[in-house]
Design a protein around this motif. Structure first.
Motif, PDB file in Angstrom:
ATOM      1  N   VAL A   1      67.522  32.528  22.338  1.00 30.09           N
ATOM      2  CA  VAL A   1      66.378  31.858  21.717  1.00 30.09           C
ATOM      3  C   VAL A   1      65.124  32.234  22.491  1.00 30.09           C
ATOM      4  O   VAL A   1      65.181  32.607  23.659  1.00 30.09           O
ATOM      5  CB  VAL A   1      66.565  30.325  21.717  1.00 30.09           C
ATOM      6  CG1 VAL A   1      67.744  29.906  20.838  1.00 30.09           C
ATOM      7  CG2 VAL A   1      66.757  29.800  23.129  1.00 30.09           C
ATOM      8  N   VAL A   2      63.984  32.154  21.827  1.00 32.42           N
ATOM      9  CA  VAL A   2      62.697  32.473  22.446  1.00 32.42           C
ATOM     10  C   VAL A   2      61.966  31.178  22.735  1.00 32.42           C
ATOM     11  O   VAL A   2      61.791  30.339  21.829  1.00 32.42           O
ATOM     12  CB  VAL A   2      61.853  33.387  21.540  1.00 32.42           C
ATOM     13  CG1 VAL A   2      60.485  33.638  22.178  1.00 32.42           C
ATOM     14  CG2 VAL A   2      62.571  34.714  21.301  1.00 32.42           C
ATOM     15  N   ILE A   3      61.535  31.051  23.968  1.00 25.06           N
ATOM     16  CA  ILE A   3      60.807  29.850  24.356  1.00 25.06           C
ATOM     17  C   ILE A   3      59.422  30.247  24.855  1.00 25.06           C
ATOM     18  O   ILE A   3      59.199  31.382  25.273  1.00 25.06           O
ATOM     19  CB  ILE A   3      61.548  29.071  25.452  1.00 25.06           C
ATOM     20  CG1 ILE A   3      61.694  29.928  26.713  1.00 25.06           C
ATOM     21  CG2 ILE A   3      62.921  28.607  24.954  1.00 25.06           C
ATOM     22  CD1 ILE A   3      62.248  29.158  27.911  1.00 25.06           C
ATOM     23  N   GLU A   4      58.510  29.288  24.784  1.00 28.75           N
ATOM     24  CA  GLU A   4      57.160  29.523  25.293  1.00 28.75           C
ATOM     25  C   GLU A   4      57.121  29.172  26.773  1.00 28.75           C
ATOM     26  O   GLU A   4      57.687  28.159  27.203  1.00 28.75           O
ATOM     27  CB  GLU A   4      56.137  28.703  24.519  1.00 28.75           C
ATOM     28  CG  GLU A   4      55.858  29.220  23.132  1.00 28.75           C
ATOM     29  CD  GLU A   4      54.650  28.537  22.508  1.00 28.75           C
ATOM     30  OE1 GLU A   4      54.141  27.559  23.107  1.00 28.75           O
ATOM     31  OE2 GLU A   4      54.219  28.982  21.430  1.00 28.75           O
ATOM     32  N   ILE A   5      56.425  30.037  27.549  1.00 30.16           N
ATOM     33  CA  ILE A   5      56.293  29.798  28.994  1.00 30.16           C
ATOM     34  C   ILE A   5      54.847  30.094  29.398  1.00 30.16           C
ATOM     35  O   ILE A   5      54.144  30.858  28.730  1.00 30.16           O
ATOM     36  CB  ILE A   5      57.247  30.683  29.806  1.00 30.16           C
ATOM     37  CG1 ILE A   5      56.955  32.168  29.524  1.00 30.16           C
ATOM     38  CG2 ILE A   5      58.704  30.342  29.522  1.00 30.16           C
ATOM     39  CD1 ILE A   5      57.658  33.118  30.467  1.00 30.16           C
ATOM     40  N   PRO A   6      54.386  29.507  30.484  1.00 32.94           N
ATOM     41  CA  PRO A   6      53.047  29.856  30.992  1.00 32.94           C
ATOM     42  C   PRO A   6      53.134  31.143  31.825  1.00 32.94           C
ATOM     43  O   PRO A   6      54.088  31.362  32.564  1.00 32.94           O
ATOM     44  CB  PRO A   6      52.676  28.659  31.865  1.00 32.94           C
ATOM     45  CG  PRO A   6      53.994  28.127  32.339  1.00 32.94           C
ATOM     46  CD  PRO A   6      54.981  28.377  31.232  1.00 32.94           C
ATOM     47  N   LEU A   7      52.152  32.021  31.668  1.00 37.73           N
ATOM     48  CA  LEU A   7      52.074  33.261  32.439  1.00 37.73           C
ATOM     49  C   LEU A   7      50.772  33.281  33.225  1.00 37.73           C
ATOM     50  O   LEU A   7      49.696  33.003  32.687  1.00 37.73           O
ATOM     51  CB  LEU A   7      52.131  34.488  31.520  1.00 37.73           C
ATOM     52  CG  LEU A   7      53.444  34.753  30.785  1.00 37.73           C
ATOM     53  CD1 LEU A   7      53.292  35.963  29.867  1.00 37.73           C
ATOM     54  CD2 LEU A   7      54.576  34.969  31.773  1.00 37.73           C
ATOM     55  N   ASN A   8      50.847  33.593  34.488  1.00 36.52           N
ATOM     56  CA  ASN A   8      49.657  33.698  35.327  1.00 36.52           C
ATOM     57  C   ASN A   8      48.988  35.062  35.102  1.00 36.52           C
ATOM     58  O   ASN A   8      49.664  36.092  34.992  1.00 36.52           O
ATOM     59  CB  ASN A   8      50.030  33.557  36.798  1.00 36.52           C
ATOM     60  CG  ASN A   8      50.576  32.174  37.118  1.00 36.52           C
ATOM     61  OD1 ASN A   8      50.042  31.170  36.654  1.00 36.52           O
ATOM     62  ND2 ASN A   8      51.634  32.120  37.913  1.00 36.52           N
ATOM     63  N   THR A   9      47.675  35.064  35.046  1.00 31.37           N
ATOM     64  CA  THR A   9      46.917  36.317  34.937  1.00 31.37           C
ATOM     65  C   THR A   9      45.963  36.428  36.124  1.00 31.37           C
ATOM     66  O   THR A   9      45.498  35.419  36.665  1.00 31.37           O
ATOM     67  CB  THR A   9      46.111  36.391  33.626  1.00 31.37           C
ATOM     68  OG1 THR A   9      45.106  35.367  33.629  1.00 31.37           O
ATOM     69  CG2 THR A   9      47.005  36.252  32.414  1.00 31.37           C
ATOM     70  N   TYR A  10      45.684  37.659  36.492  1.00 28.04           N
ATOM     71  CA  TYR A  10      44.782  37.966  37.612  1.00 28.04           C
ATOM     72  C   TYR A  10      43.768  38.998  37.123  1.00 28.04           C
ATOM     73  O   TYR A  10      44.139  40.114  36.765  1.00 28.04           O
ATOM     74  CB  TYR A  10      45.569  38.526  38.797  1.00 28.04           C
ATOM     75  CG  TYR A  10      46.560  37.562  39.395  1.00 28.04           C
ATOM     76  CD1 TYR A  10      46.266  36.891  40.577  1.00 28.04           C
ATOM     77  CD2 TYR A  10      47.789  37.325  38.786  1.00 28.04           C
ATOM     78  CE1 TYR A  10      47.184  36.013  41.139  1.00 28.04           C
ATOM     79  CE2 TYR A  10      48.706  36.452  39.334  1.00 28.04           C
ATOM     80  CZ  TYR A  10      48.395  35.794  40.510  1.00 28.04           C
ATOM     81  OH  TYR A  10      49.294  34.913  41.056  1.00 28.04           O
ATOM     82  N   THR A  11      42.497  38.617  37.107  1.00 31.60           N
ATOM     83  CA  THR A  11      41.442  39.532  36.670  1.00 31.60           C
ATOM     84  C   THR A  11      40.571  39.882  37.876  1.00 31.60           C
ATOM     85  O   THR A  11      40.010  39.003  38.542  1.00 31.60           O
ATOM     86  CB  THR A  11      40.566  38.909  35.570  1.00 31.60           C
ATOM     87  OG1 THR A  11      41.390  38.634  34.429  1.00 31.60           O
ATOM     88  CG2 THR A  11      39.461  39.871  35.165  1.00 31.60           C
ATOM     89  N   TYR A  12      40.457  41.201  38.126  1.00 34.05           N
ATOM     90  CA  TYR A  12      39.640  41.692  39.238  1.00 34.05           C
ATOM     91  C   TYR A  12      38.393  42.361  38.679  1.00 34.05           C
ATOM     92  O   TYR A  12      38.474  43.272  37.842  1.00 34.05           O
ATOM     93  CB  TYR A  12      40.440  42.707  40.066  1.00 34.05           C
ATOM     94  CG  TYR A  12      41.619  42.102  40.793  1.00 34.05           C
ATOM     95  CD1 TYR A  12      41.470  41.553  42.058  1.00 34.05           C
ATOM     96  CD2 TYR A  12      42.878  42.086  40.204  1.00 34.05           C
ATOM     97  CE1 TYR A  12      42.552  40.991  42.728  1.00 34.05           C
ATOM     98  CE2 TYR A  12      43.968  41.531  40.860  1.00 34.05           C
ATOM     99  CZ  TYR A  12      43.802  40.981  42.119  1.00 34.05           C
ATOM    100  OH  TYR A  12      44.873  40.431  42.775  1.00 34.05           O
ATOM    101  N   THR A  13      37.227  41.910  39.150  1.00 36.62           N
ATOM    102  CA  THR A  13      35.958  42.489  38.731  1.00 36.62           C
ATOM    103  C   THR A  13      35.363  43.247  39.914  1.00 36.62           C
ATOM    104  O   THR A  13      35.129  42.668  40.990  1.00 36.62           O
ATOM    105  CB  THR A  13      34.983  41.401  38.251  1.00 36.62           C
ATOM    106  OG1 THR A  13      35.584  40.682  37.161  1.00 36.62           O
ATOM    107  CG2 THR A  13      33.677  42.028  37.780  1.00 36.62           C
ATOM    108  N   PHE A  14      35.094  44.533  39.701  1.00 38.36           N
ATOM    109  CA  PHE A  14      34.659  45.413  40.785  1.00 38.36           C
ATOM    110  C   PHE A  14      33.146  45.633  40.753  1.00 38.36           C
ATOM    111  O   PHE A  14      32.567  45.946  39.710  1.00 38.36           O
ATOM    112  CB  PHE A  14      35.342  46.773  40.658  1.00 38.36           C
ATOM    113  CG  PHE A  14      36.801  46.767  41.010  1.00 38.36           C
ATOM    114  CD1 PHE A  14      37.225  47.139  42.276  1.00 38.36           C
ATOM    115  CD2 PHE A  14      37.761  46.377  40.074  1.00 38.36           C
ATOM    116  CE1 PHE A  14      38.573  47.135  42.612  1.00 38.36           C
ATOM    117  CE2 PHE A  14      39.108  46.358  40.396  1.00 38.36           C
ATOM    118  CZ  PHE A  14      39.522  46.741  41.668  1.00 38.36           C
TER     119      PHE A  14
END
Length: 426
Positions: A241-254
């Motif tokens: 089965v497919v479940i929803e999960i939280p995913l962490n994101t990391y955005t780097y601005t140079f």
């Protein structure tokens, strides 16, 4: 009876005398015949390029002609001698078993005498003028356009030789620092000093010092977020089965962009977010690859892998970058705002968003396909872009020696991606 014997004796004497005369005549004839065969010349002097026909006198037999040194003088089947270059040769004429020789001396062509300059009619009682002795201009010495060069890594410089005595031959004392092609074009490869030499009749040297400009770098600004993701799991009944999960994101601005390994080393890749930052810096490194300067990109990726790239890895990188000229857009494709439709033009300032692996929890070790092969504990960092239909990832690990995060597997990002819109002919 006595008269008969006298007659017989007289006849014998006459016969003997006759035979001796005939034999003498035969010998004399042969000697005369042999003496008559000879060359019309036994010595011959010719100027280079001139011709002369030799003849064999006293015979009608076939003559076989040859030269002892064809580079000096040649001869054809009719006996025509052609002077080739300065020197001495013997022309041979073979008649039967007998060989006759002519010594041929070839002299160089003389330079045509310059005509005396004509002067206008002088006036009556002209004033006396001093006379000058003409001087011969001295031979010019080859000169190199530069005897020392200071070049930045990746740069090119064209050297040349003035008044070479022959076609210049170029060499480099250390090709790892600077290369030179057959036309004298110098390519700065690595930091250091080497000598570029050219043989143009005399050997000339140019000392080349290669430097690398290192600009101060600023750490990228990190912003974190959480997005909705999905994961396939099995329920109590063993069904997927497919479940929803939280995913962490990391955005780097140079605000600064590293262009070489010394600038790259200024970034901190030992922090908690280092597993993602190392991927962001890898993307920035891909943007430096150029056909004329592959070294900087190779060194930057090697640093992020904590090792020098192998020959295979360098070849693989070059093949993918050159394929469809991907080096023009592959690095940009992973920056935010870049799409095939806008020819992978990223938003300003440059930023990269990386995502947690949806298959496992963020702090869960990724199990390699072959766990029997010793390897450090690996994690995965994902990057999504509109250049491909699926996410790309790299495997990373944290070094127990220096605490830095390094890439363990990194080639997935250099596969073929969608071509930019401008390359579509329709």
């Amino acid at each position: 009876m006595r008269n008969g014997k006298k007659s017989l004796k007289k006849a014998s004497v006459l016969l003997t005398t006759f035979l001796l005369v005939v034999m003498c005549l035969a010998v004399d004839t042969t000697s005369v015949s042999a003496a008559k065969i000879k060359l019309n010349k036994t010595k011959l002097t010719l100027t280079q390029g001139k011709k002369y026909r030799l003849k064999v006198k006293g015979t009608k037999k076939k003559v076989k002609w040859s030269s002892t040194k064809k580079s000096v003088a040649t001869v054809n089947k009719k006996g025509v001698v052609t002077a080739k270059k300065k020197g001495t040769a013997y022309i041979k004429a073979k008649v039967g078993k007998k060989t006759y020789k002519c010594k041929v001396t070839v002299k160089s062509k003389k330079a045509p005498a310059k005509p005396a300059p004509t002067t206008p009619s002088a006036p009556v009682n002209p004033p006396a003028e001093p006379t000058a002795t003409p001087t011969t201009a001295p031979a010019k010495t080859p000169v190199l356009s530069a005897t020392s060069l200071s070049m930045r890594k990746g740069e090119y410089y064209q050297l040349s030789v003035q008044d070479p005595k022959h076609l210049p031959v170029w060499t480099s004392s250390n090709k790892n620092i600077a290369e030179v092609d057959s036309q004298g074009k110098v390519h700065a490869i690595n930091v250091g000093t080497t000598e570029i030499k050219v043989d143009a009749g005399i050997v000339l040297t140019c000392t080349v010092t290669v430097t690398m400009e290192t600009k101060p770098q600023t750490e990228p600004v990190l912003s974190k977020a959480v997005i909705k993701g999905q994961r396939s799991v099995k329920n109590e009944a063993g069904e997927s089965v497919v479940i929803e999960i939280p995913l962490n994101t990391y955005t780097y601005t140079f605000s600064t962009i590293p262009t070489n390994v010394e600038e790259l080393k200024q970034y901190n890749i030992s922090g908690d977010d280092g597993r993602y930052k190392v991927l962001a810096l890898y993307v920035m490194s891909l943007r430096t690859w150029k056909p004329e300067n592959q070294t900087d990109c190779e060194e930057m990726i090697g640093y992020l892998c904590n090792k020098q790239l192998s020959v295979y890895e360098k070849q693989r990188l070059a093949e993918q970058m050159k394929k469809s000229k991907q080096y023009l857009y592959l690095g940009n494709a992973f920056l935010n705002g870049a799409t095939p439709a806008n020819d992978y033009t990223p938003s300003q300032p440059y930023s990269i968003t990386l995502t947690q692996d949806s298959v496992v929890d963020e702090d869960q070790i990724y199990i390699p396909a072959n766990p029997s092969i010793p390897s450090p504990d690996q994690y995965r960092a994902f990057i999504y872009c509109k250049a491909s239909d699926s996410g790309k990832w790299i495997d990373v690990y944290k070094s127990s020696k220096d605490g830095n995060w390094y890439m363990y597997k990194w080639m997935d990002l250099i596969t073929s991606i969608k071509a930019p819109a401008s390359s579509n002919p329709f």
